[in-house]
Design a protein around this motif. Structure first.
Motif, PDB file in Angstrom:
ATOM      1  N   ASP A 198       0.825  -1.277   0.071  1.00  0.00           N
ATOM      2  CA  ASP A 198      -0.095  -0.105   0.029  1.00  0.00           C
ATOM      3  C   ASP A 198       0.810   1.232   0.039  1.00  0.00           C
ATOM      4  N   THR A 199       1.909   1.346   0.687  1.00  0.00           N
ATOM      5  CA  THR A 199       2.672   2.385   0.787  1.00  0.00           C
ATOM      6  C   THR A 199       3.245   2.764  -0.695  1.00  0.00           C
ATOM      7  N   LEU A 200       3.672   1.859  -1.361  1.00  0.00           N
ATOM      8  CA  LEU A 200       4.211   2.225  -2.739  1.00  0.00           C
ATOM      9  C   LEU A 200       2.992   2.554  -3.622  1.00  0.00           C
ATOM     10  N   VAL A 201       1.877   1.866  -3.617  1.00  0.00           N
ATOM     11  CA  VAL A 201       0.394   2.233  -4.279  1.00  0.00           C
ATOM     12  C   VAL A 201       0.348   3.649  -4.000  1.00  0.00           C
ATOM     13  N   ASN A 202       0.532   4.026  -2.753  1.00  0.00           N
ATOM     14  CA  ASN A 202       0.075   5.473  -2.281  1.00  0.00           C
ATOM     15  C   ASN A 202       0.993   6.432  -3.144  1.00  0.00           C
ATOM     16  N   LEU A 203       2.288   6.285  -2.941  1.00  0.00           N
ATOM     17  CA  LEU A 203       3.354   7.214  -3.878  1.00  0.00           C
ATOM     18  C   LEU A 203       2.802   7.158  -5.297  1.00  0.00           C
ATOM     19  N   ASP A 240      -9.095 -14.662   3.381  1.00  0.00           N
ATOM     20  CA  ASP A 240      -9.539 -13.403   4.097  1.00  0.00           C
ATOM     21  C   ASP A 240     -10.932 -13.494   4.048  1.00  0.00           C
ATOM     22  N   ARG A 241     -11.732 -13.707   2.651  1.00  0.00           N
ATOM     23  CA  ARG A 241     -13.258 -13.636   2.834  1.00  0.00           C
ATOM     24  C   ARG A 241     -13.719 -14.932   3.932  1.00  0.00           C
ATOM     25  N   GLU A 242     -13.080 -16.272   3.814  1.00  0.00           N
ATOM     26  CA  GLU A 242     -13.520 -17.204   4.647  1.00  0.00           C
ATOM     27  C   GLU A 242     -13.257 -17.123   6.303  1.00  0.00           C
ATOM     28  N   ALA A 243     -12.289 -16.125   6.399  1.00  0.00           N
ATOM     29  CA  ALA A 243     -12.083 -15.939   7.812  1.00  0.00           C
ATOM     30  C   ALA A 243     -12.730 -14.680   8.444  1.00  0.00           C
ATOM     31  N   GLY A 244     -13.798 -14.276   7.230  1.00  0.00           N
ATOM     32  CA  GLY A 244     -14.617 -13.038   7.730  1.00  0.00           C
ATOM     33  C   GLY A 244     -13.547 -11.605   7.634  1.00  0.00           C
ATOM     34  N   LYS A 245     -12.715 -11.653   7.090  1.00  0.00           N
ATOM     35  CA  LYS A 245     -11.625 -10.371   7.223  1.00  0.00           C
ATOM     36  C   LYS A 245     -12.050  -9.532   6.004  1.00  0.00           C
ATOM     37  N   THR A 246     -12.935  -9.945   5.156  1.00  0.00           N
ATOM     38  CA  THR A 246     -12.921  -9.021   3.928  1.00  0.00           C
ATOM     39  C   THR A 246     -12.951  -7.452   4.083  1.00  0.00           C
ATOM     40  N   GLU A 247     -13.695  -6.945   4.907  1.00  0.00           N
ATOM     41  CA  GLU A 247     -13.798  -5.614   5.206  1.00  0.00           C
ATOM     42  C   GLU A 247     -12.573  -5.139   5.717  1.00  0.00           C
ATOM     43  N   GLU A 248     -11.793  -5.757   6.830  1.00  0.00           N
ATOM     44  CA  GLU A 248     -10.622  -5.384   7.503  1.00  0.00           C
ATOM     45  C   GLU A 248      -9.626  -5.185   6.186  1.00  0.00           C
ATOM     46  N   VAL A 249      -9.443  -6.172   5.269  1.00  0.00           N
ATOM     47  CA  VAL A 249      -8.469  -5.991   4.358  1.00  0.00           C
ATOM     48  C   VAL A 249      -8.709  -4.823   3.548  1.00  0.00           C
ATOM     49  N   VAL A 250      -9.886  -4.786   3.011  1.00  0.00           N
ATOM     50  CA  VAL A 250     -10.248  -3.787   2.182  1.00  0.00           C
ATOM     51  C   VAL A 250      -9.998  -2.474   2.728  1.00  0.00           C
ATOM     52  N   GLN A 251     -10.363  -2.144   3.807  1.00  0.00           N
ATOM     53  CA  GLN A 251     -10.097  -0.909   4.740  1.00  0.00           C
ATOM     54  C   GLN A 251      -8.721  -0.833   4.728  1.00  0.00           C
ATOM     55  N   LYS A 252      -7.834  -1.820   4.996  1.00  0.00           N
ATOM     56  CA  LYS A 252      -6.428  -1.649   5.218  1.00  0.00           C
ATOM     57  C   LYS A 252      -5.803  -0.708   3.844  1.00  0.00           C
ATOM     58  N   GLN A 253      -6.373  -1.663   2.744  1.00  0.00           N
ATOM     59  CA  GLN A 253      -5.494  -1.288   1.521  1.00  0.00           C
ATOM     60  C   GLN A 253      -6.298   0.088   1.101  1.00  0.00           C
ATOM     61  N   SER A 261      -3.637   3.233   0.470  1.00  0.00           N
ATOM     62  CA  SER A 261      -3.638   3.692  -0.942  1.00  0.00           C
ATOM     63  C   SER A 261      -3.970   5.473  -0.762  1.00  0.00           C
ATOM     64  N   LEU A 262      -4.649   5.744   0.043  1.00  0.00           N
ATOM     65  CA  LEU A 262      -5.308   7.282  -0.126  1.00  0.00           C
ATOM     66  C   LEU A 262      -4.493   7.861   1.042  1.00  0.00           C
ATOM     67  N   ALA A 263      -3.679   7.442   1.826  1.00  0.00           N
ATOM     68  CA  ALA A 263      -2.876   8.334   2.882  1.00  0.00           C
ATOM     69  C   ALA A 263      -2.385   9.578   2.405  1.00  0.00           C
ATOM     70  N   GLY A 264      -2.766  10.654   3.193  1.00  0.00           N
ATOM     71  CA  GLY A 264      -2.266  11.774   2.809  1.00  0.00           C
ATOM     72  C   GLY A 264      -2.818  12.808   1.736  1.00  0.00           C
ATOM     73  N   LEU A 265      -4.070  12.201   1.232  1.00  0.00           N
ATOM     74  CA  LEU A 265      -4.374  12.648  -0.019  1.00  0.00           C
ATOM     75  C   LEU A 265      -5.383  13.931   0.419  1.00  0.00           C
ATOM     76  N   GLU A 266      -5.239  14.998  -0.156  1.00  0.00           N
ATOM     77  CA  GLU A 266      -6.509  16.095   0.200  1.00  0.00           C
ATOM     78  C   GLU A 266      -7.840  15.611  -0.204  1.00  0.00           C
ATOM     79  N   PRO A 267      -8.641  16.083   0.255  1.00  0.00           N
ATOM     80  CA  PRO A 267     -10.161  15.551  -0.110  1.00  0.00           C
ATOM     81  C   PRO A 267     -10.328  15.867  -1.591  1.00  0.00           C
ATOM     82  N   GLU A 268      -9.879  16.959  -2.147  1.00  0.00           N
ATOM     83  CA  GLU A 268     -10.333  17.433  -3.508  1.00  0.00           C
ATOM     84  C   GLU A 268      -9.560  16.565  -4.499  1.00  0.00           C
TER      85      GLU A 268
END
Ligand code: PGA
Length: 266
Positions: free
Chosen positions: A110-115, A137-150, A154-161
């Motif tokens: 994600d850090t590289l994707v973010n750059l 992940d899906r089978e372990a019920g972690k879909t939302e956790e994984v998607v949220q982390k990614q 990926s969007l860290a530090g981006l201005e809302p605009e």
């Protein structure tokens, strides 16, 4: 006819397929097949080698170009990489970033994707950011956790605009290239979760304008179900974007569903 708040988008991810001459052949046929479609944004993401010359062929058409990846520096000693500036000159309006194949085979995180996301936006190229869970992940019920982390990474530090400009593709990894697509219900559930998360990055009005695509074994016979969903605005298509017949059927099915959506009260 009323317009949708989020213009529909379909992108064909050719991956490592088609030589330049095959690409030209395809695009000449696709142009003819979809001349009537003016309310769906159509994007082809060929290998780098075909970008520049396809741009000449696509000028004045309703089909736009995207790349499948890029590096985040403008230039420099990065053997084998391609810069945002080079993609811009080659005519790219979009770039796919963080595709699961990049993550799995090339170790992208994600850090590289973010750059890369930031570099694309700085250059005026719209990133199509891919996120999605593995089967385990899906089978372990972690879909939302994984998607949220990614998404957050990926969007860290981006201005809302700037955040408002991105496109997010929800692509469950277990559905990619397997013929085993997510159900429209599963895809809507995660897309709605993503849209709610986007409020944190972009604010609620802007989050409503961010386009969300579904990807993973999209075919002519399942696309309509996805587009009917309130939070799904288009598709990222792999295998089925390699044949003009299939890809144009998908595009036309999206057009039809979008017309239906326009008739409905929002
Ligand atoms: P697929 O690929 O349509 O072949 O499943 C989708 C993608 O990798 O974006």
């Amino acid at each position: 006819m009323p317009q949708l708040l989020r213009p529909p988008l379909v992108a064909g991810n050719w991956k490592m397929n088609k030589t330049v001459s095959q690409a030209h052949n395809f695009v000449n046929n696709l142009k003819e097949a979809v001349t009537e479609v003016n309310d769906v944004e159509i994007v082809i993401c060929p290998p780098y080698t075909a970008l520049f010359s396809l741009n000449q062929v696509l000028k004045g058409s309703n089909i736009f170009l995207g790349a499948q990846n890029m590096y985040y520096y403008e230039k420099g000693a990065f053997t084998g990489e391609i810069s945002p500036l080079m993609l811009q000159e080659a005519g790219c309006r979009y770039v796919i970033l963080g595709h699961s194949e990049r993550r799995i085979y090339f170790g992208e995180e994600d850090t590289l994707v973010n750059l890369k996301v930031k570099a694309a936006l700085r250059t005026g190229i719209t990133p199509i950011i891919c996120i999605g869970e593995q089967l385990a992940d899906r089978e372990a019920g972690k879909t939302e956790e994984v998607v949220q982390k990614q998404l957050v990474g990926s969007l860290a530090g981006l201005e809302p605009e700037l955040c408002q400009m991105v496109v997010i593709a929800y692509e469950p990894v277990w559905a990619i290239g397997t013929g085993q697509n997510a159900t429209a219900f599963e895809a809507q559930e995660v897309s709605n979760f993503i849209r709610k998360l986007l409020v944190n990055n972009a604010g609620s009005n802007r989050a409503k304008k961010i386009r969300l695509l579904y990807g993973g074994s999209v075919k002519p016979d399942n696309i309509a179900g996805f587009i009917k969903q309130p939070d799904i605005d288009g598709a990222l298509v792999g295998g089925a974007s390699l044949e003009v017949a299939d890809f144009s059927l998908i595009i036309k099915a999206i057009k039809k569903e979008v017309e239906n959506k326009c008739q409905q009260p929002s």
